[in-house]
Design an enzyme around this catalytic site. Sequence first.
Site, short mmCIF file in Angstrom:
data_model
loop_
_atom_site.label_atom_id
_atom_site.label_comp_id
_atom_site.label_asym_id
_atom_site.label_seq_id
_atom_site.Cartn_x
_atom_site.Cartn_y
_atom_site.Cartn_z
N LYS A 53 -12.94 -4.87 9.89
CA LYS A 53 -13.61 -3.89 9.00
C LYS A 53 -15.08 -3.73 9.38
O LYS A 53 -15.62 -2.62 9.40
CB LYS A 53 -13.48 -4.35 7.55
CG LYS A 53 -12.04 -4.35 7.05
CD LYS A 53 -11.93 -5.14 5.76
CE LYS A 53 -10.51 -5.17 5.24
NZ LYS A 53 -10.30 -6.18 4.20
N VAL A 111 -11.21 -0.01 5.07
CA VAL A 111 -12.39 -0.85 4.83
C VAL A 111 -12.64 -0.96 3.33
O VAL A 111 -12.87 0.05 2.66
CB VAL A 111 -13.65 -0.26 5.51
CG1 VAL A 111 -14.81 -1.23 5.37
CG2 VAL A 111 -13.39 0.06 6.97
N GLY A 169 -5.06 -4.68 -2.72
CA GLY A 169 -4.07 -4.49 -3.79
C GLY A 169 -3.49 -3.10 -3.77
O GLY A 169 -4.03 -2.16 -3.18
N VAL A 216 0.83 -1.22 0.00
CA VAL A 216 0.00 0.00 0.00
C VAL A 216 0.87 1.26 0.00
O VAL A 216 0.57 2.23 -0.72
CB VAL A 216 -0.97 0.00 1.21
CG1 VAL A 216 -1.89 1.21 1.14
CG2 VAL A 216 -1.80 -1.29 1.23
N ALA A 249 9.53 5.73 6.66
CA ALA A 249 10.14 4.76 7.60
C ALA A 249 9.88 3.35 7.09
O ALA A 249 8.74 3.01 6.78
CB ALA A 249 9.55 4.93 9.00
N ASP A 273 -9.83 -10.29 9.79
CA ASP A 273 -9.71 -9.04 9.02
C ASP A 273 -11.10 -8.51 8.66
O ASP A 273 -11.36 -7.30 8.80
CB ASP A 273 -8.88 -9.30 7.76
CG ASP A 273 -8.80 -8.08 6.87
OD1 ASP A 273 -8.08 -7.14 7.23
OD2 ASP A 273 -9.49 -8.06 5.82
N GLY A 296 -0.55 -9.85 -3.31
CA GLY A 296 -0.52 -8.72 -2.35
C GLY A 296 -1.85 -8.48 -1.65
O GLY A 296 -2.02 -7.44 -1.02
N LYS A 308 -6.94 -1.44 9.56
CA LYS A 308 -8.22 -1.76 10.23
C LYS A 308 -8.00 -2.45 11.55
O LYS A 308 -8.79 -2.28 12.49
CB LYS A 308 -9.14 -2.58 9.32
CG LYS A 308 -8.52 -3.82 8.71
CD LYS A 308 -7.85 -3.51 7.40
CE LYS A 308 -6.97 -4.67 6.96
NZ LYS A 308 -6.67 -4.67 5.56
P1 NDP Z 1 3.38 -4.75 3.54
O1 NDP Z 1 3.86 -5.86 4.40
O2 NDP Z 1 3.42 -4.91 2.08
O3 NDP Z 1 4.22 -3.44 3.90
C1 NDP Z 1 4.53 -3.06 5.21
C2 NDP Z 1 5.54 -1.94 5.18
O4 NDP Z 1 5.78 -1.52 6.51
C3 NDP Z 1 6.89 -2.34 4.59
O5 NDP Z 1 7.41 -1.29 3.81
C4 NDP Z 1 7.76 -2.58 5.81
O6 NDP Z 1 9.11 -2.27 5.60
C5 NDP Z 1 7.17 -1.54 6.76
N1 NDP Z 1 7.40 -1.95 8.13
C6 NDP Z 1 6.88 -3.01 8.78
N2 NDP Z 1 7.34 -3.06 10.03
C7 NDP Z 1 8.17 -2.01 10.17
C8 NDP Z 1 8.97 -1.53 11.24
N3 NDP Z 1 9.03 -2.15 12.43
N4 NDP Z 1 9.70 -0.41 11.06
C9 NDP Z 1 9.67 0.23 9.85
N5 NDP Z 1 8.94 -0.19 8.80
C10 NDP Z 1 8.21 -1.29 8.97
O7 NDP Z 1 1.90 -4.40 4.04
P2 NDP Z 1 0.72 -3.79 3.17
O8 NDP Z 1 1.18 -2.61 2.43
O9 NDP Z 1 0.02 -4.88 2.47
O10 NDP Z 1 -0.29 -3.35 4.34
C11 NDP Z 1 -0.09 -2.15 5.06
C12 NDP Z 1 -1.37 -1.82 5.82
O11 NDP Z 1 -2.42 -1.63 4.90
C13 NDP Z 1 -1.84 -2.93 6.77
O12 NDP Z 1 -2.44 -2.34 7.89
C14 NDP Z 1 -2.90 -3.66 5.94
O13 NDP Z 1 -3.86 -4.30 6.74
C15 NDP Z 1 -3.51 -2.50 5.19
N6 NDP Z 1 -4.18 -2.82 3.97
C16 NDP Z 1 -3.57 -3.60 3.03
C17 NDP Z 1 -4.18 -3.85 1.82
C18 NDP Z 1 -3.54 -4.69 0.77
O14 NDP Z 1 -4.19 -4.92 -0.26
N7 NDP Z 1 -2.32 -5.13 0.94
C19 NDP Z 1 -5.50 -3.29 1.53
C20 NDP Z 1 -6.06 -2.47 2.58
C21 NDP Z 1 -5.41 -2.26 3.75
P3 NDP Z 1 10.06 -3.16 4.61
O15 NDP Z 1 9.52 -2.90 3.24
O16 NDP Z 1 11.39 -2.60 4.78
O17 NDP Z 1 9.88 -4.58 5.08
N1 HSE Z 2 -6.10 -8.74 3.45
C1 HSE Z 2 -7.11 -7.84 3.08
C2 HSE Z 2 -8.07 -8.51 2.12
C3 HSE Z 2 -6.51 -6.61 2.44
O1 HSE Z 2 -7.76 -9.60 1.62
O2 HSE Z 2 -9.15 -7.98 1.90
C4 HSE Z 2 -7.51 -5.52 2.22
O3 HSE Z 2 -7.94 -4.99 3.43
#
Ligand code: NDP
Ligand code: HSE
Length: 436
Positions: free
Chosen positions: A207, A134, A304, A16, A45, A203, A189, A107
């Site tokens: 939501k 959500v 995604g 994201v 970060a 999850d 993803g 969420k």
């Molecule tokens: P990812 O695992 O792809 O990305 C997480 C990011 O956070 C990475 O860049 C990681 O760093 C960084 N990170 C994690 N822990 C630390 C830490 N201790 N210190 C610094 N950086 C840290 O997760 P997503 O992007 O998939 O999800 C992010 C949020 O969005 C979550 O809350 C998820 O529930 C929500 N979400 C996700 C969706 C999806 O489709 N994926 C859709 C809707 C919501 P590094 O890259 O260096 O490992």
């Molecule tokens: N893991 C979540 C899903 C990402 O599959 O819907 C979106 O919130």
Amino acid sequence: MSGSLVRVGLLGLGVVGGGTWKVLARNAEEIARRAGHHIKVVAIAVRDVEKARKLVGPDVFITRDGMELVRRPDIDIVVELIGGDTLAREWVMEALRQGKHVVTANKALLAMHGNEIFALASSRGLMVGFEAAVAGGIPIVKAIREGLTANRIQWLAGIINGTTNFILSEMRSRGVSFAEALSDAQRLGYAETDPTFDVEGVDAAHKLTLLASLAFGIPVQFDKAHVEGISDLASEDIAHAERLGYRIKLLGITRYRKEGIELRVHPTLIPVERVLANVEGAMNAVQVYGDAVGGTLYYGQGAGELPTASAVVADLVDVTRLQAADPEHRVPYLAFQPDAMVNTPILPMSDVISSYYLRLRVEDRPGVLADLARILADSDISIGSMFQEPHGVNDADIIFLSHQAREGDVDRAIQKIQTLPFVKSKVTRLRVESLL
Ligand code: NDP
Ligand code: HSE
């Protein structure tokens, strides 16, 4: 804010976060025309600095320490995209203490700690945007909070987890195994860092908890949600459902009743002609029923990179536009004014009203059906339809579809059925919703 430039600090640059970076870069001018300011990521970060540097180039400050980022005086808005509810909570709370507005897609964080986060933000006159938390790219938070504000919401039901919907669709339409479908969802993803959150319904319950608060003006109460996932779902139930004219979806359902509010996530049989039954893949859809508007439906990509980034950036634009507004005249976080929130109880699962699908294996001999029907009748459960399928020479599988009943009555009937000497399996119970 800093002149005509709004400075953003990104916690996380994964699926994201990376998507948010890309959308802000590729649509920069269009976004500035809408927001009235340029929105620029100035600090990030992450854990892996080298990987992040390759994506964003040399001009952005990158740190491994989120606390350092949220304390930077040059940042106006902190966007939390690391996930989880430990570090994310610490950094979001500190960002608010530092006077930064917050946008998050998390969420889990809001479902567990939303009440304290909104309270702190409110006391500091700050905004917390969570559209992306959500249903990914679907603007469902804005729709309920603003578009449906004239209504008493009566119920809503949604496919709000892309991973499980993807798994169920792949298993049903392509015969793919559960494990293979889950691994594809992870590769694409969609899945959470811990995919049991997806598969076990957690999850979706995070939501749904937020949606219920937006719909009914109640505090965030994840601990009271009923949560069931799809890991115990048998492929034969998917097939029986098809044969009966239903499709099984993992639904989040919340319904207002005068006794209280239903808040539940579970696999649900839906008539195949309903739109929700035909939402496939990682797509999400939420049906909301308001007393004035009637039924409304919101559909789109629920997970995604770019769809979720679309919602994150929409929040960034909202915060940018509203930063100069008097905090008391902004749209409340949970749709209702903080002093107008109510404590309508969340009903225990035993008080939920639904129709039911019951499947069990029995000895195929005279009197069996009569005994089962008697127990159901004595428990106030009316049978809508049933069918029987032979199993081997001596046994049969029986499937009942009930009319609406109280879940507590169904529990008691199942307990009695389970003690009958001719019953040879555990009774499988699934809920059935007409969505009308
Ligand atoms: P990812 O695992 O792809 O990305 C997480 C990011 O956070 C990475 O860049 C990681 O760093 C960084 N990170 C994690 N822990 C630390 C830490 N201790 N210190 C610094 N950086 C840290 O997760 P997503 O992007 O998939 O999800 C992010 C949020 O969005 C979550 O809350 C998820 O529930 C929500 N979400 C996700 C969706 C999806 O489709 N994926 C859709 C809707 C919501 P590094 O890259 O260096 O490992
Ligand atoms: N893991 C979540 C899903 C990402 O599959 O819907 C979106 O919130």
